[in-house]
Design a protein around this motif. Structure first.
Motif, PDB file in Angstrom:
ATOM      1  N   GLU A   7      23.111  46.606  -5.260  1.00  0.00           N
ATOM      2  CA  GLU A   7      22.719  46.272  -6.621  1.00  0.00           C
ATOM      3  C   GLU A   7      23.960  45.730  -7.318  1.00  0.00           C
ATOM      4  O   GLU A   7      24.939  46.460  -7.520  1.00  0.00           O
ATOM      5  CB  GLU A   7      22.278  47.572  -7.286  1.00  0.00           C
ATOM      6  N   ALA A   8      23.958  44.432  -7.580  1.00  0.00           N
ATOM      7  CA  ALA A   8      25.042  43.784  -8.338  1.00  0.00           C
ATOM      8  C   ALA A   8      26.427  44.199  -7.849  1.00  0.00           C
ATOM      9  O   ALA A   8      27.297  44.569  -8.638  1.00  0.00           O
ATOM     10  CB  ALA A   8      24.881  44.078  -9.831  1.00  0.00           C
ATOM     11  N   LEU A   9      26.620  44.130  -6.545  1.00  0.00           N
ATOM     12  CA  LEU A   9      27.884  44.562  -5.947  1.00  0.00           C
ATOM     13  C   LEU A   9      28.994  43.544  -6.240  1.00  0.00           C
ATOM     14  O   LEU A   9      28.783  42.334  -6.155  1.00  0.00           O
ATOM     15  CB  LEU A   9      27.689  44.710  -4.438  1.00  0.00           C
ATOM     16  N   VAL A  10      30.164  44.079  -6.568  1.00  0.00           N
ATOM     17  CA  VAL A  10      31.288  43.212  -6.956  1.00  0.00           C
ATOM     18  C   VAL A  10      32.543  43.617  -6.182  1.00  0.00           C
ATOM     19  O   VAL A  10      32.831  44.806  -6.014  1.00  0.00           O
ATOM     20  CB  VAL A  10      31.572  43.332  -8.480  1.00  0.00           C
ATOM     21  N   LYS A  11      33.284  42.614  -5.693  1.00  0.00           N
ATOM     22  CA  LYS A  11      34.641  42.842  -5.199  1.00  0.00           C
ATOM     23  C   LYS A  11      35.541  41.745  -5.749  1.00  0.00           C
ATOM     24  O   LYS A  11      35.196  40.560  -5.703  1.00  0.00           O
ATOM     25  CB  LYS A  11      34.698  42.814  -3.669  1.00  0.00           C
ATOM     26  N   THR A  19      33.113  38.994  -4.092  1.00  0.00           N
ATOM     27  CA  THR A  19      31.703  39.382  -4.048  1.00  0.00           C
ATOM     28  C   THR A  19      31.211  39.359  -5.487  1.00  0.00           C
ATOM     29  O   THR A  19      31.668  40.136  -6.320  1.00  0.00           O
ATOM     30  CB  THR A  19      31.518  40.783  -3.443  1.00  0.00           C
ATOM     31  N   ASP A  20      30.296  38.433  -5.762  1.00  0.00           N
ATOM     32  CA  ASP A  20      29.939  38.132  -7.144  1.00  0.00           C
ATOM     33  C   ASP A  20      28.525  38.629  -7.447  1.00  0.00           C
ATOM     34  O   ASP A  20      27.560  37.896  -7.332  1.00  0.00           O
ATOM     35  CB  ASP A  20      30.053  36.613  -7.354  1.00  0.00           C
ATOM     36  N   SER A  21      28.436  39.914  -7.768  1.00  0.00           N
ATOM     37  CA  SER A  21      27.170  40.501  -8.175  1.00  0.00           C
ATOM     38  C   SER A  21      26.064  40.295  -7.132  1.00  0.00           C
ATOM     39  O   SER A  21      25.006  39.759  -7.422  1.00  0.00           O
ATOM     40  CB  SER A  21      26.770  39.874  -9.521  1.00  0.00           C
ATOM     41  N   VAL A  22      26.339  40.779  -5.916  1.00  0.00           N
ATOM     42  CA  VAL A  22      25.398  40.585  -4.807  1.00  0.00           C
ATOM     43  C   VAL A  22      24.354  41.701  -4.776  1.00  0.00           C
ATOM     44  O   VAL A  22      24.690  42.883  -4.714  1.00  0.00           O
ATOM     45  CB  VAL A  22      26.146  40.525  -3.453  1.00  0.00           C
ATOM     46  N   ARG A 214      14.732  37.668   7.872  1.00  0.00           N
ATOM     47  CA  ARG A 214      15.125  37.032   6.617  1.00  0.00           C
ATOM     48  C   ARG A 214      16.580  36.600   6.711  1.00  0.00           C
ATOM     49  O   ARG A 214      17.367  37.182   7.466  1.00  0.00           O
ATOM     50  CB  ARG A 214      14.963  38.003   5.436  1.00  0.00           C
ATOM     51  N   ILE A 215      16.906  35.603   5.915  1.00  0.00           N
ATOM     52  CA  ILE A 215      18.264  35.065   5.892  1.00  0.00           C
ATOM     53  C   ILE A 215      18.720  35.014   4.442  1.00  0.00           C
ATOM     54  O   ILE A 215      17.961  34.597   3.566  1.00  0.00           O
ATOM     55  CB  ILE A 215      18.301  33.641   6.494  1.00  0.00           C
ATOM     56  N   THR A 216      19.956  35.469   4.219  1.00  0.00           N
ATOM     57  CA  THR A 216      20.558  35.317   2.892  1.00  0.00           C
ATOM     58  C   THR A 216      21.737  34.369   3.013  1.00  0.00           C
ATOM     59  O   THR A 216      22.553  34.492   3.923  1.00  0.00           O
ATOM     60  CB  THR A 216      21.018  36.680   2.338  1.00  0.00           C
ATOM     61  N   VAL A 217      21.778  33.391   2.106  1.00  0.00           N
ATOM     62  CA  VAL A 217      22.875  32.421   2.105  1.00  0.00           C
ATOM     63  C   VAL A 217      23.874  32.823   1.034  1.00  0.00           C
ATOM     64  O   VAL A 217      23.518  32.956  -0.137  1.00  0.00           O
ATOM     65  CB  VAL A 217      22.355  30.993   1.817  1.00  0.00           C
ATOM     66  N   LEU A 218      25.119  33.018   1.459  1.00  0.00           N
ATOM     67  CA  LEU A 218      26.185  33.426   0.551  1.00  0.00           C
ATOM     68  C   LEU A 218      27.140  32.251   0.374  1.00  0.00           C
ATOM     69  O   LEU A 218      27.607  31.666   1.354  1.00  0.00           O
ATOM     70  CB  LEU A 218      26.919  34.613   1.176  1.00  0.00           C
ATOM     71  N   VAL A 219      27.419  31.900  -0.875  1.00  0.00           N
ATOM     72  CA  VAL A 219      28.363  30.812  -1.157  1.00  0.00           C
ATOM     73  C   VAL A 219      29.278  31.268  -2.296  1.00  0.00           C
ATOM     74  O   VAL A 219      28.790  31.694  -3.341  1.00  0.00           O
ATOM     75  CB  VAL A 219      27.617  29.513  -1.548  1.00  0.00           C
ATOM     76  N   TYR A 220      30.578  31.179  -2.078  1.00  0.00           N
ATOM     77  CA  TYR A 220      31.558  31.645  -3.071  1.00  0.00           C
ATOM     78  C   TYR A 220      31.196  33.035  -3.599  1.00  0.00           C
ATOM     79  O   TYR A 220      31.236  33.279  -4.804  1.00  0.00           O
ATOM     80  CB  TYR A 220      31.665  30.654  -4.235  1.00  0.00           C
ATOM     81  N   GLY A 221      30.823  33.931  -2.697  1.00  0.00           N
ATOM     82  CA  GLY A 221      30.568  35.307  -3.074  1.00  0.00           C
ATOM     83  C   GLY A 221      29.241  35.575  -3.752  1.00  0.00           C
ATOM     84  O   GLY A 221      28.921  36.707  -4.098  1.00  0.00           O
ATOM     85  N   LYS A 222      28.461  34.517  -3.947  1.00  0.00           N
ATOM     86  CA  LYS A 222      27.180  34.653  -4.658  1.00  0.00           C
ATOM     87  C   LYS A 222      26.024  34.423  -3.688  1.00  0.00           C
ATOM     88  O   LYS A 222      26.128  33.584  -2.791  1.00  0.00           O
ATOM     89  CB  LYS A 222      27.066  33.544  -5.699  1.00  0.00           C
ATOM     90  N   VAL A 223      24.916  35.138  -3.913  1.00  0.00           N
ATOM     91  CA  VAL A 223      23.709  34.858  -3.135  1.00  0.00           C
ATOM     92  C   VAL A 223      23.102  33.561  -3.665  1.00  0.00           C
ATOM     93  O   VAL A 223      22.719  33.478  -4.831  1.00  0.00           O
ATOM     94  CB  VAL A 223      22.686  36.000  -3.257  1.00  0.00           C
TER      95      VAL A 223
END
Ligand SMILES: Nc1ncnc2c1ncn2[C@@H]1O[C@H](COP(=O)(O)OP(=O)(O)O)[C@@H](O)[C@H]1O
Ligand SMILES: [Mg+2]
Length: 249
Positions: A7-11, A19-22, A214-223
């Protein structure tokens, strides 16, 4: 119902949001692939899920429990496992003994080494099962030191399975493997699917399309997008940002 959910994970490293609010979830038995360009933050995310890396904000839920504050060992003991971190391979022990040790380690605290390893019927049974699943049954009696590179990686996965996880985190399990070895891992993951929640980071899109629910695409830390393989194939932005880059490479 999810086995793993963020839930809205950040690093953050300094001013950089890695990690931008994943927010994402893995259902029981689902193989959920994460793709994205180099530097997108895929490994960082796995480290946050395993507990290797503390998050700056957000939550991680595993099997209905908030594990955000739990250290890596506590998460691993409850069945959230990253393959290579389980336990190190003992080179002079056989493949089978290594798998038995992994099964014992998962169940007992403080190993009682004086008990002959192969006299532990329950753990030997688990070990033989996971070695068969991982295509290593024919290597059981061989010292681990004698394994080829790909087989070693398979043994690491077998040892993770011996700990009887509910959710596996795999960061590019085929990296550095030959075509043949990668093929063996794809077949193995196809067999594991449905039995464990699996989060798979992988560059090989053929493998991802063949395996992922399912596939999640991550770009610059964002979904950027989460969807089925078909939805990912058709998504224009995904094509432009990620798949287009792959084709151009
Ligand atoms: N310990 C760190 N300190 C500073 N920046 C880091 C650190 N670890 C990773 N990064 C940066 O975070 C970004 C994401 O890295 P990573 O998670 O390894 O991406 P991926 O696995 O998708 O290639 C990169 O830009 C990387 O340079
Ligand atoms: Mg990485």
């Amino acid at each position: 119902m999810s086995i793993l959910r963020t839930e809205a994970l950040v690093k953050r490293y300094g001013g950089i949001l890695v990690t931008d609010s994943v927010s994402l979830d893995i259902r029981p038995g689902e193989l959920h692939a994460i793709i994205g360009p180099n530097g997108a933050g895929k490994t960082t995310l796995i480290n946050q899920l395993s507990g290797e890396l503390a998050s700056n904000a957000g939550k991680v839920w595993y099997d209905g429990v908030d594990v955000t504050a739990l250290p890596i060992h506590a998460r691993a003991r409850s069945g959230l496992l990253r393959s290579y971190q389980i336990t190190s391979i003992f080179e002079e022990f056989t493949v089978r003994e290594n798998a038995v040790l992994a099964a014992i380690g998962a169940q007992e605290h403080g190993w009682r080494f004086w008990r002959p390893m192969l006299a532990r019927a329950a753990q030997v049974k688990v070990a033989d099962e996971v070695l068969a699943t991982c295509g290593l049954a024919h290597r059981s009696a061989m010292p681990a030191a004698g394994l080829a590179y790909g087989e070693r990686r398979q043994l690491e996965l077998a040892m993770a399975l011996a700990a009887q996880p509910k959710c596996l985190l795999l960061d590019e399990p085929m990296a550095g493997m030959s075509v043949q070895e990668s093929g063996a891992v794809v077949q193995m993951l196809a067999r594991l699917k449905g039995r464990y929640g699996i989060l798979l980071i992988e560059h090989d899109m053929d493998a991802v399309y063949a395996l992922a629910d399912r596939i999640t695409v991550l770009v610059y830390g964002k979904v950027l997008f989460s969807g089925t393989p078909d939805e990912i194939r058709r998504h224009p932005e995904v094509k432009a940002v990620y798949l287009g880059e792959e084709e151009a490479a």
